[in-house]
Design a protein around this motif. Structure first.
Motif, PDB file in Angstrom:
ATOM      1  N   GLU A  86       0.777  -1.181  -0.103  1.00 30.06           N
ATOM      2  CA  GLU A  86       0.058   0.087  -0.141  1.00 30.06           C
ATOM      3  C   GLU A  86       1.147   1.137   0.114  1.00 30.06           C
ATOM      4  O   GLU A  86       1.795   1.200   0.809  1.00 30.06           O
ATOM      5  CB  GLU A  86      -0.853   0.017   1.224  1.00 30.06           C
ATOM      6  N   GLU A 138      -5.492  -5.648  15.765  1.00 29.95           N
ATOM      7  CA  GLU A 138      -5.579  -4.876  14.436  1.00 29.95           C
ATOM      8  C   GLU A 138      -4.219  -4.291  14.169  1.00 29.95           C
ATOM      9  O   GLU A 138      -3.674  -4.330  13.057  1.00 29.95           O
ATOM     10  CB  GLU A 138      -6.613  -3.645  14.762  1.00 29.95           C
ATOM     11  N   ALA A 176      -2.113  -7.366  13.053  1.00 28.78           N
ATOM     12  CA  ALA A 176      -2.375  -7.637  11.752  1.00 28.78           C
ATOM     13  C   ALA A 176      -1.798  -6.780  10.884  1.00 28.78           C
ATOM     14  O   ALA A 176      -1.450  -7.288   9.707  1.00 28.78           O
ATOM     15  CB  ALA A 176      -3.908  -7.866  11.704  1.00 28.78           C
ATOM     16  N   GLY A 177      -1.751  -5.534  11.161  1.00 34.45           N
ATOM     17  CA  GLY A 177      -1.106  -4.561  10.095  1.00 34.45           C
ATOM     18  C   GLY A 177       0.351  -4.966   9.953  1.00 34.45           C
ATOM     19  O   GLY A 177       0.997  -4.920   8.901  1.00 34.45           O
ATOM     20  N   ARG A 194       0.644  -7.909   7.788  1.00 38.31           N
ATOM     21  CA  ARG A 194       0.533  -7.587   6.316  1.00 38.31           C
ATOM     22  C   ARG A 194       1.797  -7.126   5.798  1.00 38.31           C
ATOM     23  O   ARG A 194       1.959  -7.357   4.495  1.00 38.31           O
ATOM     24  CB  ARG A 194      -0.696  -6.615   6.183  1.00 38.31           C
ATOM     25  N   ARG A 246       4.836  -7.692   6.584  1.00 38.27           N
ATOM     26  CA  ARG A 246       5.542  -8.885   6.445  1.00 38.27           C
ATOM     27  C   ARG A 246       5.259  -9.687   5.288  1.00 38.27           C
ATOM     28  O   ARG A 246       5.930 -10.216   4.359  1.00 38.27           O
ATOM     29  CB  ARG A 246       5.597  -9.883   7.712  1.00 38.27           C
ATOM     30  N   GLU A 247       4.060 -10.052   5.032  1.00 38.91           N
ATOM     31  CA  GLU A 247       3.446 -10.818   3.868  1.00 38.91           C
ATOM     32  C   GLU A 247       3.775 -10.157   2.637  1.00 38.91           C
ATOM     33  O   GLU A 247       4.245 -10.730   1.895  1.00 38.91           O
ATOM     34  CB  GLU A 247       2.074 -11.003   4.138  1.00 38.91           C
ATOM     35  N   VAL A 248       3.741  -8.787   2.513  1.00 36.65           N
ATOM     36  CA  VAL A 248       4.185  -8.112   1.192  1.00 36.65           C
ATOM     37  C   VAL A 248       5.529  -8.338   1.031  1.00 36.65           C
ATOM     38  O   VAL A 248       6.026  -8.546  -0.048  1.00 36.65           O
ATOM     39  CB  VAL A 248       3.509  -6.612   1.339  1.00 36.65           C
TER      40      VAL A 248
END
Length: 134
Positions: free
Chosen positions: A71, A119, A122-123, A126, A128-130
């Motif tokens: 993002e 939350e 989770a951010g 996310r 890390r995943e990207v």
């Protein structure tokens, strides 16, 4: 912790870090991000200071913004100057820093767990995943 929301730049430390990124000479901004990752991973088993973690998360967000699925950083608290293309070699240290932030003896994790970390966590996951998917 001077924090107003869960985003990577939604705290005083990350906002101040943006100025440090902007002040770095062109071509050296990636070095500022790498230094933030190394400060976190260099703590080993020591207690990880929240400010170091916030800077590394902000750095990871800047890097992830250039990855597929990332993002863009659009907040007014992020860097104002263009970063240029960041090298892919920054991704492994970024992931290692995020892993360290989410591990035991992390002040930032403890602070978020006290106020409901789901939350926020989770951010970070996310990001890390990207970074691992790029």
């Amino acid at each position: 912790m001077g924090t107003w929301d869960i985003g990577p730049f939604d705290n005083d430390t990350a906002a101040d870090f943006s100025y440090r990124v902007d002040e770095a000479p062109d071509g050296e901004r990636a070095d500022v991000l790498l230094a933030a990752f190394r400060e976190v991973t260099g703590t080993g088993d020591e207690y990880l200071d929240a400010d170091l973690a916030m800077e590394a998360i902000a750095s990871a967000a800047l890097l992830a913004a250039q990855c597929p699925g990332g993002e863009p950083v659009t907040t007014s608290y992020g860097p104002k100057k263009p970063l240029g293309v960041l090298p892919g070699e920054l991704r492994p240290p970024a992931v290692a820093a995020l892993d360290r932030i989410l591990a035991a003896d992390s002040e930032l994790l403890e602070l978020w767990e006290e106020s409901g970390a789901d939350e926020w966590k989770a951010g970070v996951l996310r990001l890390r995943e990207v970074l691992t998917g790029a």
